[in-house]
Structures are given as structure tokens and as C-alpha cells.
Design a protein around this motif. Structure first.
Motif, short mmCIF file in Angstrom:
data_model
loop_
_atom_site.label_atom_id
_atom_site.label_comp_id
_atom_site.label_asym_id
_atom_site.label_seq_id
_atom_site.Cartn_x
_atom_site.Cartn_y
_atom_site.Cartn_z
N ARG A 21 0.92 -1.15 -0.27
CA ARG A 21 -0.16 -0.01 -0.02
C ARG A 21 0.76 1.29 -0.06
O ARG A 21 0.61 2.25 -0.63
N GLU A 24 2.27 1.96 -3.42
CA GLU A 24 1.18 2.24 -4.25
C GLU A 24 0.95 3.62 -4.04
O GLU A 24 0.56 4.56 -4.99
N ASP A 27 3.65 5.71 -5.66
CA ASP A 27 3.47 5.72 -7.25
C ASP A 27 2.47 6.66 -7.48
O ASP A 27 2.67 7.55 -8.50
#
Length: 82
Positions: A21, A24, A27
């Protein structure tokens, strides 16, 4: 002397999920920053102006959310030619 909890399947699964997580989120944040730079470039027509605008926006964000980090970044001088 450090005491570490014994590793368990569920503990490892939670840690792996947290790491996934976090990656992510990083990103997504990277993509948002790149989109902001691209938009500033399209509006200004200058890569340096786009970077300056992005730096200004990030400075305001950091000042509002993380004052010690903002002070550290403010001490960094950026120089360049285009």
C-alpha cells in the motif's frame, strides 16, 4: 538489546500488505507530481518555470503539513540553466 516479536504468517502478511500500500501511494504521488509538472510546462512553455512552480507548490504543501521537512528543503538551493 532489542526484543522483536516472533514472526508469524499473519504478521508477515500484514507487513507485506502495508509495504504494498505504501508503494502504491508513492506511485500515485509520483504520478500526481509529474502531472503537475507537465501541466505547468504546458501553461508556461518553459521547463524551468514548470519546475519552479512545482517547487513553490510543494513548498506550500510541506509548510502546511510538515514544518521541519519544509525548513530543510528551503535550505536547498536549486540552480540550473536551460
Amino acid at each position: 538489546m532489542t526484543s522483536k516479536k516472533p514472526s508469524t504468517y499473519w504478521g508477515e502478511a500484514i507487513e507485506a500488505g502495508d509495504a504494498r500500500r505504501k508503494q502504491e501511494q508513492l506511485d500515485v504521488a509520483r504520478n500526481v507530481i509529474l502531472a503537475g509538472i507537465e501541466m505547468a510546462f504546458l501553461v508556461s512553455g518553459s521547463g524551468l518555470a514548470a519546475l519552479h512552480e512545482t517547487e513553490t507548490a510543494m513548498g506550500a504543501f510541506l509548510a502546511a503539513h510538515n514544518a521541519p521537512l519544509a525548513a530543510e528543503i528551503a535550505a536547498i538551493k536549486t540552480e540550473g540553466t536551460a
